[in-house]
Each structure stands twice: as C-alpha cells, then as structure tokens.
Design an enzyme around this catalytic site. Structure first.
Site, PDB file in Angstrom:
ATOM      1  N   ASP A  59       8.024  -1.627  -4.402  1.00 53.59           N
ATOM      2  CA  ASP A  59       9.240  -2.333  -4.820  1.00 53.59           C
ATOM      3  C   ASP A  59       8.905  -3.354  -5.905  1.00 53.59           C
ATOM      4  O   ASP A  59       9.806  -4.008  -6.442  1.00 53.59           O
ATOM      5  CB  ASP A  59       9.966  -2.961  -3.622  1.00 53.59           C
ATOM      6  CG  ASP A  59       9.143  -4.018  -2.920  1.00 53.59           C
ATOM      7  OD1 ASP A  59       7.970  -4.222  -3.296  1.00 53.59           O
ATOM      8  OD2 ASP A  59       9.668  -4.649  -1.980  1.00 53.59           O
ATOM      9  N   SER A  60       7.626  -3.449  -6.276  1.00 57.10           N
ATOM     10  CA  SER A  60       7.257  -4.219  -7.474  1.00 57.10           C
ATOM     11  C   SER A  60       7.975  -3.644  -8.694  1.00 57.10           C
ATOM     12  O   SER A  60       8.111  -4.328  -9.714  1.00 57.10           O
ATOM     13  CB  SER A  60       5.745  -4.216  -7.685  1.00 57.10           C
ATOM     14  OG  SER A  60       5.226  -2.895  -7.593  1.00 57.10           O
ATOM     15  N   ASP A  98       8.137   2.555  -0.928  1.00 60.25           N
ATOM     16  CA  ASP A  98       8.289   1.196  -0.380  1.00 60.25           C
ATOM     17  C   ASP A  98       9.734   0.979   0.056  1.00 60.25           C
ATOM     18  O   ASP A  98      10.657   1.092  -0.771  1.00 60.25           O
ATOM     19  CB  ASP A  98       7.952   0.206  -1.500  1.00 60.25           C
ATOM     20  CG  ASP A  98       7.157  -0.976  -1.019  1.00 60.25           C
ATOM     21  OD1 ASP A  98       6.917  -1.091   0.197  1.00 60.25           O
ATOM     22  OD2 ASP A  98       6.765  -1.790  -1.877  1.00 60.25           O
ATOM     23  N   LYS A 128       6.386   2.538   3.313  1.00 60.39           N
ATOM     24  CA  LYS A 128       5.707   1.267   3.579  1.00 60.39           C
ATOM     25  C   LYS A 128       6.760   0.213   3.886  1.00 60.39           C
ATOM     26  O   LYS A 128       7.841   0.226   3.292  1.00 60.39           O
ATOM     27  CB  LYS A 128       4.873   0.839   2.367  1.00 60.39           C
ATOM     28  CG  LYS A 128       4.160  -0.508   2.553  1.00 60.39           C
ATOM     29  CD  LYS A 128       3.152  -0.786   1.477  1.00 60.39           C
ATOM     30  CE  LYS A 128       3.708  -1.414   0.228  1.00 60.39           C
ATOM     31  NZ  LYS A 128       4.409  -2.692   0.417  1.00 60.39           N
ATOM     32  N   GLU A 130       7.118  -4.220   5.058  1.00 57.88           N
ATOM     33  CA  GLU A 130       6.393  -5.486   5.018  1.00 57.88           C
ATOM     34  C   GLU A 130       6.532  -6.277   6.314  1.00 57.88           C
ATOM     35  O   GLU A 130       7.531  -6.172   6.999  1.00 57.88           O
ATOM     36  CB  GLU A 130       6.915  -6.350   3.853  1.00 57.88           C
ATOM     37  CG  GLU A 130       6.569  -5.778   2.491  1.00 57.88           C
ATOM     38  CD  GLU A 130       6.888  -6.725   1.333  1.00 57.88           C
ATOM     39  OE1 GLU A 130       7.282  -7.893   1.583  1.00 57.88           O
ATOM     40  OE2 GLU A 130       6.737  -6.291   0.183  1.00 57.88           O
ATOM     41  N   GLU A 197      -2.493  -8.194   1.519  1.00 54.93           N
ATOM     42  CA  GLU A 197      -2.267  -8.776   0.187  1.00 54.93           C
ATOM     43  C   GLU A 197      -2.567 -10.271   0.187  1.00 54.93           C
ATOM     44  O   GLU A 197      -2.050 -11.027   1.019  1.00 54.93           O
ATOM     45  CB  GLU A 197      -0.814  -8.538  -0.272  1.00 54.93           C
ATOM     46  CG  GLU A 197      -0.536  -9.193  -1.640  1.00 54.93           C
ATOM     47  CD  GLU A 197       0.713  -8.703  -2.349  1.00 54.93           C
ATOM     48  OE1 GLU A 197       1.358  -7.746  -1.875  1.00 54.93           O
ATOM     49  OE2 GLU A 197       1.024  -9.289  -3.407  1.00 54.93           O
TER      50      GLU A 197
HETATM   51  O1  KIV Z   1       5.342  -3.250  -4.315  1.00 54.54           O
HETATM   52  C1  KIV Z   1       4.121  -3.139  -4.520  1.00 54.54           C
HETATM   53  O2  KIV Z   1       3.665  -2.817  -5.632  1.00 54.54           O
HETATM   54  C2  KIV Z   1       3.222  -3.412  -3.414  1.00 54.54           C
HETATM   55  C3  KIV Z   1       1.759  -3.430  -3.692  1.00 54.54           C
HETATM   56  C4  KIV Z   1       1.382  -4.664  -4.381  1.00 54.54           C
HETATM   57  C5  KIV Z   1       0.967  -3.203  -2.465  1.00 54.54           C
HETATM   58  O3  KIV Z   1       3.670  -3.639  -2.336  1.00 54.54           O
END
Ligand code: KIV
Length: 296
Positions: A59-60, A98, A128, A130, A197
C-alpha cells in the site's frame, strides 16, 4: 580455415515458481529471501527479470504511485487494479497483495471478503496485513478461509499516527516486548511469514530464534531471513523523503528527467523527428494524392 560451428547460447534456466514451502526451505537453508514492491506491469516485469523471490503490491503505492500523503487513503479498488497489473508481469515470484487500511479491521467477514478479492480479482497468492492486536484474529480468519497471510509488525504505516509518526518502534523494553507479542501471535495465528519494519537490530536478534516462519526485514537489521525494499526507493524514482534504511541502487528519476528534457529540447529545436522516425510513401502514390487534392 573452416568456421567454428555456431553454438546457440543455452536458454536461461527457467526458475521454479516460489511457493510458501520454497520460502520456508530458504529459511531452513539460511538463504536470504529477496522481496521488493511492484505496482504495475513494467515494475513487476523488472522484478521477474531480476529474479526476486517475493513481490509485494504494497500500500506504499498510495504514496509512490498515486501521490497520496500517506498509505491511509488508498482504496481496495485502487490496490486491486495495481495488483492485477503486477500479476500480468509476473510468473515466478510469490505475489502478495497488501490489504489497505479500513479493508480488514472491522470483522473477520470483512477481512476474508477483502482477501478473497485480492486472490480472485487480482490473482494474488497471499495477502499482507498490519499490526498485532485485533489483526491477529483477522489473520487467523483469513488463513482459515484458505488464503495465506503475511503479518507486519514494528512500524506499521497504516497506524503511524497512533505510533507517534513514522519512527522506529520497539526501542524500549516495553515496546520491544509488544512487538515480540505481536510477532509471536501472528505466527501462532498461522501467518506464513512476517515483515519486521523499522525496529532495532538488537530486538530482531532477540526475536529471531523464537520465530519459525520466514521474517522479511525493512530497517530491522541483518538477522532476518530476507529483506524488502520499496521499488521506487531502491531505484531512486520517488522524490519524497527516504527512510534511513533505504539504500539507493540507481538514480532512475534523474535518468527519466534527463530523457524527457532531451526529448523536449529536440522537439523545440526541431531535431526530432528525424527522417528515420517517419514513414514513406512511393513517389507515384504521393503524386496521385497531390493531383487529387489539386482537383478539389
Ligand atoms: O507497503 C509496503 O510497501 C510495505 C513494505 C514496506 C513492507 O508494507
């Protein structure tokens, strides 16, 4: 003198698909796993060609691709469009999608429904999420529905405000033990891997002997089972703030700006297009067009 027989180069060995068990095997063998983010077809193709093990549609993307100020605003539909494009560029790496903020926290049902969309609509192999806390139950529910889950502890950007901002976590014994609790609970809930992280290397070293699943680090020191970096950070594409753990391996943004600026000056100076960039017409065909136009 007779010419040496031509030998065609051997085709590159086809890599085996990365699976949950091949990742676990890497950990057992002590071979570092390589994970990178990718958010579209070309970045996924680059990850594929570079031979990485795991691709995360993180989600970056909210910040690096969509220009939001944080990861919080990105929607499931936006993530699915990016993940689907990445899927089409990949063959070998494991593809992890994510789950964005707000798409899994409310209930187990919500978490399963969102995870299913990532698998059905975007072709992700796993998802994924969090944090520990209530996310542990969500992870258990998603795993129970048959979808592999990667956990993410330490600095969890979706809830960075509650953590005091984008800063490293687990630097006191109390916070270090909270990170440990989250990691162990996510493992117990059935996660196949974890992301650590922005936590101190010492804390990682204390935790690693207690964790049986692969741990991928980003700013968590060298003791983990693999590393992940954001595509735009490692290639120098993104102009925003880079965290301390980022190592830049290229300056693609400068190369792109230079390329576009050269194109702009070629257009303005009439150096582009040159004859080789154009198409031609047989002279008699051009004559016919000319005659027809003159007759109008
Ligand atoms: O969203 C993302 O890019 C991440 C990574 C930094 C692990 O969660």
């Amino acid at each position: 003198m007779s010419a040496a027989p031509r030998v065609s180069p051997a085709p590159p060995a086809r890599r085996a698909r990365v699976t949950l068990s091949s990742l676990a095997e890497k950990k057992a063998l002590g071979e570092p796993a390589v994970m990178v983010t990718a958010y579209d077809y070309p970045s996924a193709q680059v990850a594929e060609a570079a031979g990485v093990d795991v691709v995360l549609v993180g989600d970056s993307a909210a910040m690096t691709v969509l220009g939001y100020p944080s990861t919080v605003p990105v929607s499931v539909d936006e993530m699915l469009m990016l993940a689907g494009a990445a899927r089409r560029g990949l063959d070998t790496p494991l593809l992890v999608g994510d789950l964005p903020f707000g798409s899994y926290e409310i209930s187990d049902e919500q978490a399963i429904a969102t995870a299913q969309r990532f698998v059905k609509e975007a072709g992700c192999d796993a998802v994924k999420l969090e944090r520990g806390g209530t996310s542990v139950d969500r992870a258990r529910a998603i795993v129970g529905s048959g979808i592999p889950v990667m956990g993410h502890v330490g600095l969890t950007p979706q809830t960075a405000t509650a953590l005091g901002g984008y800063r490293s976590q687990g630097r006191t014994a109390e916070r270090g033990l909270e990170v440990a609790d989250d990691a162990l609970a996510l493992e117990e809930a059935g996660c196949f891997a974890l992301v650590f992280e922005a936590i101190p290397s010492e804390l990682t070293e204390l935790l690693m002997p207690r964790i049986r699943i692969p741990v991928i680090g980003i700013g968590a020191g060298p003791a983990v089972d693999g590393q992940v970096l954001v595509f735009h950070d490692l290639l120098g594409i993104y102009d925003g703030h880079a965290a301390r753990f980022v190592k830049r391996y290229a300056d693609v943004r400068t190369a792109m700006i230079d390329g576009v600026a050269d194109y702009a000056s070629d257009v303005r100076e009439r150096r582009y297009p040159a004859p080789e960039h154009g198409y031609t017409m047989a002279p008699d065909e051009a004559d016919r067009v000319r005659e027809a136009l003159e007759a109008v």
